[in-house]
Design a protein around this motif. Sequence first.
Motif, PDB file in Angstrom:
ATOM      1  N   GLY A   1      32.096  34.841  -6.449  1.00  0.00           N
ATOM      2  CA  GLY A   1      32.451  34.028  -5.292  1.00  0.00           C
ATOM      3  C   GLY A   1      32.185  34.747  -3.982  1.00  0.00           C
TER       4      GLY A   1
ATOM      5  N   SER B   1      38.940  34.469  -4.554  1.00  0.00           N
ATOM      6  CA  SER B   1      39.129  33.041  -4.298  1.00  0.00           C
ATOM      7  C   SER B   1      40.056  32.440  -5.350  1.00  0.00           C
ATOM      8  CB  SER B   1      37.792  32.297  -4.315  1.00  0.00           C
ATOM      9  OG  SER B   1      37.257  32.260  -5.626  1.00  0.00           O
ATOM     10  N   ARG B   2      40.681  31.340  -5.006  1.00  0.00           N
ATOM     11  CA  ARG B   2      41.542  30.620  -5.954  1.00  0.00           C
ATOM     12  C   ARG B   2      40.740  30.174  -7.171  1.00  0.00           C
ATOM     13  NH1 ARG B   2      43.046  24.610  -5.163  1.00  0.00           N
ATOM     14  NH2 ARG B   2      44.241  24.155  -7.063  1.00  0.00           N
ATOM     15  N   ARG B   3      39.522  29.717  -6.953  1.00  0.00           N
ATOM     16  CA  ARG B   3      38.671  29.273  -8.047  1.00  0.00           C
ATOM     17  C   ARG B   3      38.372  30.400  -9.012  1.00  0.00           C
ATOM     18  NH1 ARG B   3      33.957  31.113  -9.908  1.00  0.00           N
ATOM     19  NH2 ARG B   3      33.391  31.520  -7.741  1.00  0.00           N
TER      20      ARG B   3
ATOM     21  N   LEU C   1      32.135  22.617 -15.946  1.00  0.00           N
ATOM     22  CA  LEU C   1      32.245  22.292 -14.528  1.00  0.00           C
ATOM     23  C   LEU C   1      30.999  21.602 -13.994  1.00  0.00           C
ATOM     24  CD1 LEU C   1      33.889  25.650 -13.350  1.00  0.00           C
ATOM     25  CD2 LEU C   1      34.997  23.580 -14.204  1.00  0.00           C
TER      26      LEU C   1
ATOM     27  N   GLU D   1      32.944  21.697  -6.299  1.00  0.00           N
ATOM     28  CA  GLU D   1      33.500  23.042  -6.461  1.00  0.00           C
ATOM     29  C   GLU D   1      34.968  23.117  -6.067  1.00  0.00           C
ATOM     30  OE1 GLU D   1      32.560  27.635  -5.068  1.00  0.00           O
ATOM     31  OE2 GLU D   1      30.956  26.133  -5.083  1.00  0.00           O
ATOM     32  N   ASP D   2      35.389  22.275  -5.129  1.00  0.00           N
ATOM     33  CA  ASP D   2      36.794  22.340  -4.706  1.00  0.00           C
ATOM     34  C   ASP D   2      37.749  21.774  -5.767  1.00  0.00           C
ATOM     35  OD1 ASP D   2      36.042  19.720  -4.449  1.00  0.00           O
ATOM     36  OD2 ASP D   2      36.765  19.447  -2.412  1.00  0.00           O
TER      37      ASP D   2
ATOM     38  N   HIS E   1      37.216  22.668  -9.126  1.00  0.00           N
ATOM     39  CA  HIS E   1      37.181  23.621 -10.236  1.00  0.00           C
ATOM     40  C   HIS E   1      38.541  24.266 -10.476  1.00  0.00           C
ATOM     41  CE1 HIS E   1      32.534  24.324  -9.820  1.00  0.00           C
ATOM     42  NE2 HIS E   1      32.864  23.052  -9.970  1.00  0.00           N
ATOM     43  N   ALA E   2      39.139  24.755  -9.410  1.00  0.00           N
ATOM     44  CA  ALA E   2      40.417  25.454  -9.561  1.00  0.00           C
ATOM     45  C   ALA E   2      41.493  24.516 -10.087  1.00  0.00           C
ATOM     46  CB  ALA E   2      40.846  26.059  -8.224  1.00  0.00           C
ATOM     47  N   ASP E   3      41.498  23.262  -9.623  1.00  0.00           N
ATOM     48  CA  ASP E   3      42.509  22.301 -10.081  1.00  0.00           C
ATOM     49  C   ASP E   3      42.434  22.110 -11.591  1.00  0.00           C
ATOM     50  OD1 ASP E   3      43.312  21.893  -7.467  1.00  0.00           O
ATOM     51  OD2 ASP E   3      42.013  20.148  -7.176  1.00  0.00           O
TER      52      ASP E   3
ATOM     53  N   GLU F   1      43.382  25.404 -13.491  1.00  0.00           N
ATOM     54  CA  GLU F   1      44.825  25.644 -13.392  1.00  0.00           C
ATOM     55  C   GLU F   1      45.596  24.661 -14.260  1.00  0.00           C
ATOM     56  OE1 GLU F   1      45.576  25.452  -9.221  1.00  0.00           O
ATOM     57  OE2 GLU F   1      44.816  27.485  -8.824  1.00  0.00           O
TER      58      GLU F   1
END
Length: 410
Positions: A24, A40-42, A136, A141-142, A144-146, A149
């Motif tokens: 990232g 990054s969170r991701r 994915l 991309e925003d 991905h983390a959701d 998680e």
Amino acid sequence: MKYVRGRKNNTSELAGPVVLVSCGKHKLDYSASAKDSYVSRRFKAAREFAENFGSSWFILSAKHGLVEPDQVIAPYDQDLNALTAQSKALWVETIVSGLLKRNLVSQYIVVLAAGPYAELLRERLKREGFLIIYPLNDMAEDIHADILERINTNPDRLSHYNRFYDLLWRLQKMPGQMVPFNDFEAKNLPKAGVYFFFDGQESTRFFHRETLRVIRIGTHGVSKGSKSLLWHRLRTHRGNDDGSGSHRSSIFRLHVGNAILASQKKDLVSWGVGDNASKEIRDSELQLELEVSQYIRGLRVAYLPVLDEAGADSDRSYIEKNSISLLTQGGPIDLPSVNWLGNYSSSQYVKSSGLWNVNYVGDNYDPQFLSVFEKLVAIYEKGKTVKESLAPLNWRLNMLRGSHGQNELF
């Protein structure tokens, strides 16, 4: 192959996949191990997934290629998109040679990357014979983390999800399964069962095989004493031989029609209004009914014979309710593709779940249903059926509170 938590494996379990995580832009400004350098969170969510479920994992670095998590790296700023075609090709060969050197070609690989990191590798890795999924793919991309998680928060659910699709995989291999709905014949169907619709353009994301994603789950005969047959329910969804049909008898047709109208930026004020309609109104709705039939008939269907006594607590209800809830509790992990018609649905249940379902979306599920599902599949594989109930006694009463329950019929 099944997902098992990489740090908690025992010798009786199959090894988890090899997980590849893209790097990232956000990094520490000092040298550190690669797994700690990206902040990054991701990336953190992808790292947790890799450590939970992977037998091993690596980082796809735009500068360094295939990187071990504990490898110390210095801060850098390099964008894979900015590389020349020759440099990108060299980067791909670096990744492939690193995997081959570690004898990973026979292992199942999960690539937690999108964009150029995934696309550059896809064909090259396929030629080498790697078994790979890209969960994915075509996802913003925003998000991905959701999604990651969502899985990390309830890791057992991923195991249940894979077991569920393993059972569907077995079911799909049985004679008469997964033919286009347009070609379905009533004579081949059991009197009662649960059905699963699949869209040829929709794929699972986290299942370890390339297979189609379920887009609707349903059953019939959920009222005590009901004589409804499986074919009667499916025929209502499919429509008449001439392509006409009645969305007032099929909530599936209703939702598909609403989505078609929205996708075409059209309105039909009578659609979904009332339980009956005059001939004049039905004639005005005919074109849309034909379009609904065309969409539904292009789907594929698998079915499971479930012949216990009809009723709200039947095994059919048990499997239907828990299958839907497994795929949607806490939000789906199989996000639909951007082209899925259901994205235009006026129902938030449909849009949020990736299923043409409203009932039981987001409810709690009982993992024990998978054992009942498996027993019924195994019986069916032997060419047999069973009429007695296999579901736990009073299962509906014993399930956790907070479920949405059944909101609509059919």
